[in-house]
Scaffold this active site. Structure first.
Site, short mmCIF file in Angstrom:
data_model
loop_
_atom_site.label_atom_id
_atom_site.label_comp_id
_atom_site.label_asym_id
_atom_site.label_seq_id
_atom_site.Cartn_x
_atom_site.Cartn_y
_atom_site.Cartn_z
N GLU A 290 -41.47 -34.14 17.49
CA GLU A 290 -41.92 -34.33 16.01
C GLU A 290 -42.83 -34.68 15.96
OE1 GLU A 290 -37.13 -34.18 14.42
OE2 GLU A 290 -37.80 -35.94 14.94
C1 LIG Z 1 -35.41 -35.86 19.91
C2 LIG Z 1 -34.64 -35.73 18.34
N1 LIG Z 1 -35.56 -36.19 17.29
C3 LIG Z 1 -35.01 -36.06 16.28
C4 LIG Z 1 -34.24 -35.31 16.47
O1 LIG Z 1 -33.66 -35.64 18.28
O2 LIG Z 1 -32.99 -35.53 15.82
C5 LIG Z 1 -32.29 -36.98 15.59
C6 LIG Z 1 -30.71 -36.60 14.60
O3 LIG Z 1 -30.05 -35.71 15.51
C7 LIG Z 1 -33.48 -37.45 15.27
O4 LIG Z 1 -32.67 -38.89 14.84
C8 LIG Z 1 -33.96 -37.37 16.11
O5 LIG Z 1 -35.78 -38.60 15.40
#
Ligand SMILES: CC1=[NH+][C@H]2[C@@H](O1)O[C@H](CO)[C@@H](O)[C@@H]2O
Length: 472
Positions: A290
């Site tokens: 992200e």
């Molecule tokens: C790999 C990843 N990045 C995000 C995503 O998973 O969802 C999570 C919550 O489900 C969140 O906490 C995390 O920061």
């Protein structure tokens, strides 16, 4: 035990044959181990059985009613074992102490649930005759704990490990840093870790405790995104030289290290050097997920530098599926299968954690008190009834290193909340990682899982009594 074909074991063994007769552990029983390598595992088993039987169970250096053998046989690999229960006694043999430890988890489950009690219980401690030959399908069977959104103490992490190793989990991925907090002391950057964090000795203790249970710790320093905590601690890490405000919310994607500043790589080198020195395991996880505030060009530049730094410090780079370098990539976003295929195309192995199956922070139902639901509602059956080798088109068995069950803690502030979300789904992911696909099925699993409720109650585990399971 009520299991349809015999003992209600999770993970189900590769091969199990019910045999004649039964063995009853008597008060004068002993635990025999001849090799020095197996002795620590024998002591761990003795401590566990003494506590709930009240028996002395001395460990002796010769065959006894329960005999643990670390033999040379390599045919079952590093973690495989054979377990024979006859009226004469129990014989657990493996090529390594690790294999014996995995077999001990099976032995525990062959004994009545009361064996898990922390105080002496009445017997009889009887096991039906079995012959088990067992070994794991995948070498990496992990759980991830996010200690950044909410911090959990060393003792709470140890308990999370204790509960998970009963299901042959062998990796603990610690998500140590994020926007909301930096949870590990870095001596060369002392402002990173605040009050709620692990000193380097704390982290060493977690690593030691995990290693005693043959669990490898994978530390994650999430970069270049998910870095607000570092950007708030050191103004110079920001491109504009202005420290960010601390953040306690649950948004993602708004932070980025400054790719064009050299200090970013001195910072990264210092952090990786210190964390690598504390980590005996092969992997250094630099996240990579992200990075919505890092341009694609900058992301590539950053990852290339990060790869060099991790190499210098003798570790293998691991990250989420977005990361474009490194030995292991973790598939998590069901809507982005291309990233998993791209990782395999560049020669990486995959750890499979599809959020709509393996994320333990997903609500069970829309009335679940804790958790998120961005990947959907994940009841016990949703979490179990999938296979890593078919879940992503074009990804096959040989591309996969294993599976992992992440537990993100935006909404989880207490151990009870962790346990409620992890149990009963964590054992299912562990079974998917360990058992051959051909010997497991949802119908059989749910019947076996039913017998684990009393085992968790004996350990005061706060678990979700899913209506899908015929709890015994
Ligand atoms: C790999 C990843 N990045 C995000 C995503 O998973 O969802 C999570 C919550 O489900 C969140 O906490 C995390 O920061």
């Amino acid at each position: 035990l009520a299991g349809p074909a015999g003992p209600a074991l999770v993970p189900v063994p590769a091969s199990l044959r019910v045999t004649e007769g039964a063995f009853t552990l008597a008060a004068d029983a002993r635990i025999g181990v001849r090799s020095a390598e197996g002795a620590p595992v024998a002591e761990q088993l003795a401590r566990l059985l003494r506590r709930s039987t009240g028996y002395a169970l001395p460990v002796v250096r010769e065959p006894a009613e329960i005999t643990l053998e670390v033999s040379g046989g390599q045919e079952l690999g590093r973690e495989g074992y054979t377990l024979d229960v006859t009226p004469a006694g129990v014989r657990l043999a493996a090529a390594t102490a690790e294999g014996v430890f995995r077999g001990v988890q099976t032995l525990r489950q062959l004994l009545p649930a009361a064996i898990e009690s922390s105080t002496p219980q009445p017997g009889p401690w009887t096991i039906g005759g079995v012959r088990i030959e067992d070994r794991p399908r995948f070498p990496y069977r992990g759980v991830m704990l996010d200690v950044a959104r909410h911090f959990f103490t060393v003792e709470q992490v140890k308990r999370y490990i204790d509960l998970a190793v009963a299901y042959k989990v062998n990796v603990l991925h610690l998500h140590l840093t994020d926007d909301q907090g930096w949870r590990i002391e870095i001596r060369s950057w002392p402002e990173l870790a605040g009050d709620d964090s692990y000193s380097q000795d704390d982290y060493r203790e977690i690593v030691r405790y995990a290693a005693e249970r043959f669990v490898t710790v994978v530390p994650e320093i999430d970069t270049p995104g998910h870095t607000n905590a570092a950007l708030a601690a050191y103004a110079e890490l920001n491109c504009d030289g202005v420290a960010r405000e601390p953040y306690e919310g649950t948004e993602v994607g708004f932070s980025s290290l400054c790719v064009d500043k050299e200090i970013t790589y001195r910072f990264l080198d210092d952090v990786v050097r210190e964390v690598a020195a504390l980590t005996p395991g092969p992997y250094l996880n630099l996240g990579g997920d992200e990075a919505h505030s890092t341009s694609p060009e900058d992301y590539e530049k950053f990852v290339a530098r990060a790869q060099e730094i991790v190499d210098v410090h003798g570790k293998q780079l691991m990250g989420w599926a977005e990361i474009t370098s490194g030995a292991v990539a973790q598939h998590w976003q069901p809507r982005e299968p291309d990233r998993a295929r791209a990782a395999v195309a560049r020669g990486a192995k995959l750890v499979m954690s599809p959020a709509d199956r393996a994320y333990l922070d997903m609500k069970y139902t829309d009335s679940t008190e804790y958790g998120l639901d961005w990947a959907g509602l994940v009841e016990v059956s949703d979490s179990y009834d999938w296979d890593p080798a078919t879940v992503v088109e074009g990804i096959h068995e040989q591309d996969i290193l294993g599976v992992e069950a992440p537990l993100w803690t935006e909404t989880l502030a207490t151990p009870d909340a962790l346990e409620f979300m992890a149990y009963p789904r964590l054992p299912g992911i562990a079974e998917i990682g360990w058992s051959p696909a051909t010997v497991r099925s949802w119908e059989d699993y749910r019947a076996r899982l039913a017998a684990h409720g009393p085992r968790w109650s004996a350990r005061s585990v706060t678990f979700y009594r899913s209506p899908e399971i015929p709890w015994s």
